[in-house]
Design a protein around this motif. Structure first.
Motif: not given
Length: 397
Positions: A96-98, A101-106, A312-315
């Protein structure tokens, strides 16, 4: 007694901010892809699962001084179920943290979202390793920024009439209104209720209030995004809130939205990694992991989350995380089933109901996320089992 109650109720806004920081960034797109407007029913179901689990945890906490999920399950159901619950909880929080973080990065760096995600995790890990803690005023500022961001987005999105979609959603396409996707949408939305456990403690009523606050806020965010973009566009958007704001002619306030989402996301990542670290400590204290896992818990969880964010992508990550956390919730609710009526805060058998709904929702998110959760559970349980057997073999007699 009054001060303890006040401190418990004071955690409600912070817990809601953590949940919104994770949910607002991640859940709208995948939920819309699963069921379109039927996702609203999925959100209600996710809220019910979260509420039942929160009450179960509160009832268990009221009977003991234990705090960790695996500790409650181990005490009530035995060593192996406790090990399963701990692995699922830690794995769900790390993945979940990953995802967050991926969504914030986008949002922060659309051209290089993975690089930005690693930067977010490094920042959070640095704060944890440096033992930097937010003071009371700074914590309230972070909570306030998250809440105001959500309020501005919802107000802007609902005030502007959406542009009519030129092409209607094709049946069976991502984003189409499909009642068969309600369970999948509920699983994704369950991830948006993270942080509820921070407000629970031994008082079930605080869990109820937090779940209701998060459910209403999540509903407003989802309805706003879906109203502006429509199901197909929302399902495919990597930054749905930004795109919904642009559709509502609110691009001028995009910088403020980005800052607010980043702040909420950082708070959520910090909370998720802290929860995973606490889970590692719990397993280490029970002899399931080496003592070094406690000492290096911040580094271990951050590195694991960074690896997931790169692969892995955020979705996909949010679906896996939700499946893992629903598995952990199933074990927690199963532990609550052992409480007699006098030990429960409600006449509702929250343990039984929560167990059934956690399993039904968790196995219906997606086949891929279920398989990934099985792999995580198998690897984590195997490592813990090897550790226990090695300690036993090294113990004389």
């Amino acid at each position: 007694m009054g001060q303890a109650r006040g401190a418990t109720w004071a955690r409600v806004p912070a817990a809601a901010a953590v949940a919104l920081g994770a949910g607002a960034l991640l859940t709208s797109g995948p939920a819309a892809a699963a069921a379109g407007w039927w996702s609203v029913a999925g959100l209600a179901l996710a809220g019910l699962v979260a509420l039942l689990t929160a009450v179960s945890l509160a009832d268990l906490a009221a009977q003991s001084c234990l705090t960790g999920v695996s500790a409650h399950v181990r005490t009530r159901l035995g060593v192996l179920p406790g090990r399963f619950a701990g692995v699922l909880d830690i794995g769900g929080r790390v993945v979940g943290a990953a995802a967050v973080a991926g969504a914030v990065g986008a949002y922060l760096w659309p051209a290089q979202p993975k690089v930005a995600a690693i930067g977010v995790l490094v920042c959070v890990a640095g704060l944890a390793l440096g033992r930097v803690r937010f003071s009371g005023p700074s914590r309230w500022v972070i909570v306030g920024v998250t809440m105001v961001t959500v309020a501005v987005f919802v107000t802007t999105g609902l005030a502007i009439e959406p542009v009519r979609q030129a092409v209607d959603a094709v049946a069976d396409a991502p984003g189409a209104n499909d009642a068969t996707g309600i369970l999948a949408a509920a699983g994704v939305f369950f991830f948006g209720f993270l942080g509820v456990e921070r407000a629970v403690g031994p008082r079930a009523r605080t869990g109820l209030v937090t779940v209701l606050v998060v459910a209403v806020a999540s509903l407003l965010v989802f309805v706003t995004a879906l109203r502006q973009l429509g199901g197909p566009r929302l399902a495919l958007s990597p930054t749905p809130l930004r795109d919904a704001l642009a559709a509502a002619d609110g691009a001028a306030i995009d910088p403020a939205l980005t800052v607010g989402l980043a702040v909420g996301g950082l708070l959520a990542v910090r909370s998720l990694l802290a929860g995973a670290g606490a889970g590692l400590t719990d397993l280490a204290e029970a002899g399931e992991l080496p003592a070094a896992a406690t000492v290096h818990r911040h580094l271990i969880t951050a590195v694991a989350a960074a690896a997931v964010a790169l692969m892995v992508d955020p979705t996909t990550a949010v679906a896996i995380a939700a499946t893992l956390l629903l598995g952990s919730a199933a074990f927690l609710n199963s532990a609550a089933r052992t409480l007699c009526r006098e030990q429960r805060s409600s006449w509702v058998p929250t343990g039984c109901c929560g167990l059934a709904l956690s399993v039904v929702v968790g196995v219906n998110i997606s086949t891929g996320s279920l398989l990934a959760a099985v792999v995580v559970l198998g690897v984590g349980t195997g490592l813990c089992t090897l550790r226990v057997r090695r300690v036993r073999s090294d113990t004389p007699g």
